[in-house]
Design a protein around this motif. Structure first.
Motif, PDB file in Angstrom:
ATOM      1  N   ILE A   3       0.873  -1.170   0.000  1.00 14.70           N
ATOM      2  CA  ILE A   3       0.000   0.000   0.000  1.00 14.70           C
ATOM      3  C   ILE A   3       0.912   1.223   0.000  1.00 14.70           C
ATOM      4  O   ILE A   3       1.827   1.320   0.820  1.00 14.70           O
ATOM      5  N   ALA A   4       0.676   2.145  -0.912  1.00 13.37           N
ATOM      6  CA  ALA A   4       1.483   3.360  -0.987  1.00 13.37           C
ATOM      7  C   ALA A   4       0.581   4.582  -0.891  1.00 13.37           C
ATOM      8  O   ALA A   4      -0.520   4.596  -1.429  1.00 13.37           O
ATOM      9  N   GLU A   5       1.078   5.582  -0.188  1.00 14.14           N
ATOM     10  CA  GLU A   5       0.423   6.888  -0.152  1.00 14.14           C
ATOM     11  C   GLU A   5       1.321   7.844  -0.937  1.00 14.14           C
ATOM     12  O   GLU A   5       2.502   7.980  -0.622  1.00 14.14           O
ATOM     13  N   VAL A   6       0.755   8.476  -1.952  1.00 15.13           N
ATOM     14  CA  VAL A   6       1.542   9.315  -2.852  1.00 15.13           C
ATOM     15  C   VAL A   6       0.942  10.713  -2.911  1.00 15.13           C
ATOM     16  O   VAL A   6      -0.269  10.876  -3.098  1.00 15.13           O
ATOM     17  N   MET A  25      -3.808  13.197 -13.102  1.00 15.96           N
ATOM     18  CA  MET A  25      -3.142  12.056 -12.466  1.00 15.96           C
ATOM     19  C   MET A  25      -4.119  10.908 -12.215  1.00 15.96           C
ATOM     20  O   MET A  25      -3.745   9.737 -12.335  1.00 15.96           O
ATOM     21  N   GLN A  26      -5.364  11.231 -11.913  1.00 16.52           N
ATOM     22  CA  GLN A  26      -6.363  10.174 -11.734  1.00 16.52           C
ATOM     23  C   GLN A  26      -6.633   9.461 -13.071  1.00 16.52           C
ATOM     24  O   GLN A  26      -6.811   8.245 -13.115  1.00 16.52           O
ATOM     25  N   ARG A  27      -6.627  10.228 -14.160  1.00 23.62           N
ATOM     26  CA  ARG A  27      -6.781   9.610 -15.491  1.00 23.62           C
ATOM     27  C   ARG A  27      -5.606   8.668 -15.782  1.00 23.62           C
ATOM     28  O   ARG A  27      -5.794   7.590 -16.342  1.00 23.62           O
ATOM     29  N   ILE A  28      -4.423   9.086 -15.397  1.00 23.63           N
ATOM     30  CA  ILE A  28      -3.233   8.256 -15.617  1.00 23.63           C
ATOM     31  C   ILE A  28      -3.325   6.975 -14.788  1.00 23.63           C
ATOM     32  O   ILE A  28      -3.019   5.885 -15.276  1.00 23.63           O
ATOM     33  N   GLU A  33      -2.046  -0.820 -15.022  1.00 17.38           N
ATOM     34  CA  GLU A  33      -2.479  -2.199 -14.781  1.00 17.38           C
ATOM     35  C   GLU A  33      -1.929  -2.709 -13.455  1.00 17.38           C
ATOM     36  O   GLU A  33      -0.847  -2.314 -13.025  1.00 17.38           O
ATOM     37  N   GLY A  34      -2.689  -3.571 -12.810  1.00 17.75           N
ATOM     38  CA  GLY A  34      -2.215  -4.273 -11.624  1.00 17.75           C
ATOM     39  C   GLY A  34      -2.296  -3.506 -10.328  1.00 17.75           C
ATOM     40  O   GLY A  34      -1.726  -3.931  -9.329  1.00 17.75           O
ATOM     41  N   ILE A  35      -2.997  -2.378 -10.320  1.00 18.95           N
ATOM     42  CA  ILE A  35      -3.147  -1.602  -9.089  1.00 18.95           C
ATOM     43  C   ILE A  35      -4.610  -1.227  -8.875  1.00 18.95           C
ATOM     44  O   ILE A  35      -5.401  -1.234  -9.805  1.00 18.95           O
ATOM     45  N   THR A  36      -4.916  -0.899  -7.642  1.00 20.51           N
ATOM     46  CA  THR A  36      -6.159  -0.203  -7.320  1.00 20.51           C
ATOM     47  C   THR A  36      -5.736   1.100  -6.650  1.00 20.51           C
ATOM     48  O   THR A  36      -4.621   1.212  -6.138  1.00 20.51           O
ATOM     49  N   TYR A  37      -6.611   2.092  -6.645  1.00 18.73           N
ATOM     50  CA  TYR A  37      -6.237   3.379  -6.079  1.00 18.73           C
ATOM     51  C   TYR A  37      -7.467   4.091  -5.547  1.00 18.73           C
ATOM     52  O   TYR A  37      -8.598   3.799  -5.922  1.00 18.73           O
ATOM     53  N   ILE A  45      -4.001   6.879  -2.481  1.00 22.56           N
ATOM     54  CA  ILE A  45      -3.576   5.579  -1.963  1.00 22.56           C
ATOM     55  C   ILE A  45      -3.554   4.614  -3.142  1.00 22.56           C
ATOM     56  O   ILE A  45      -4.532   4.506  -3.882  1.00 22.56           O
ATOM     57  N   ILE A  46      -2.444   3.901  -3.305  1.00 20.13           N
ATOM     58  CA  ILE A  46      -2.292   2.930  -4.381  1.00 20.13           C
ATOM     59  C   ILE A  46      -1.988   1.576  -3.756  1.00 20.13           C
ATOM     60  O   ILE A  46      -1.130   1.473  -2.876  1.00 20.13           O
ATOM     61  N   GLU A  47      -2.686   0.534  -4.218  1.00 21.37           N
ATOM     62  CA  GLU A  47      -2.450  -0.817  -3.715  1.00 21.37           C
ATOM     63  C   GLU A  47      -2.091  -1.734  -4.871  1.00 21.37           C
ATOM     64  O   GLU A  47      -2.644  -1.611  -5.964  1.00 21.37           O
TER      65      GLU A  47
END
Length: 101
Positions: A3-6, A25-28, A33-37, A45-47
């Protein structure tokens, strides 16, 4: 899963409003692939697996430059738990259980 907070802060922009940068950035992130945010009022928050998170962070950091920012400051915090599965939702649920709710 990590889990990352950016937090990405464009510097040297024409206005103090940053919502257009955040929207881009939300569009990006939607294309990664391979993440949820999840967008919060102060960060995103990115997982996902760590290599996928790093790719997403790199794309986020580059985005303001592509939109004309002259300088970008990016802060990252990572929680990488490897003894069992973890998620933002699970972490919040654990605290709520301890609060009795």
């Amino acid at each position: 899963m990590a889990i990352a907070e950016v937090t990405v802060i464009p510097i040297g922009t024409a206005t103090t409003s940053l919502s257009s940068y955040v929207a881009e950035m939300q569009r990006i992130l939607k294309q990664q692939e391979g993440i949820t945010y999840e967008l919060t009022s102060m960060s995103t928050i990115i997982e996902g697996e760590l290599p996928m998170i790093w790719r997403a962070i790199e794309a986020l950091h580059e985005a303001p430059f592509l939109s004309g920012a002259k300088r970008v400051s990016t802060s990252v915090k990572i929680d990488d738990r490897r003894d069992r599965a973890s998620s933002s939702k699970q972490k919040i649920q654990s605290v709520q259980e301890k609060l009795g709710g």
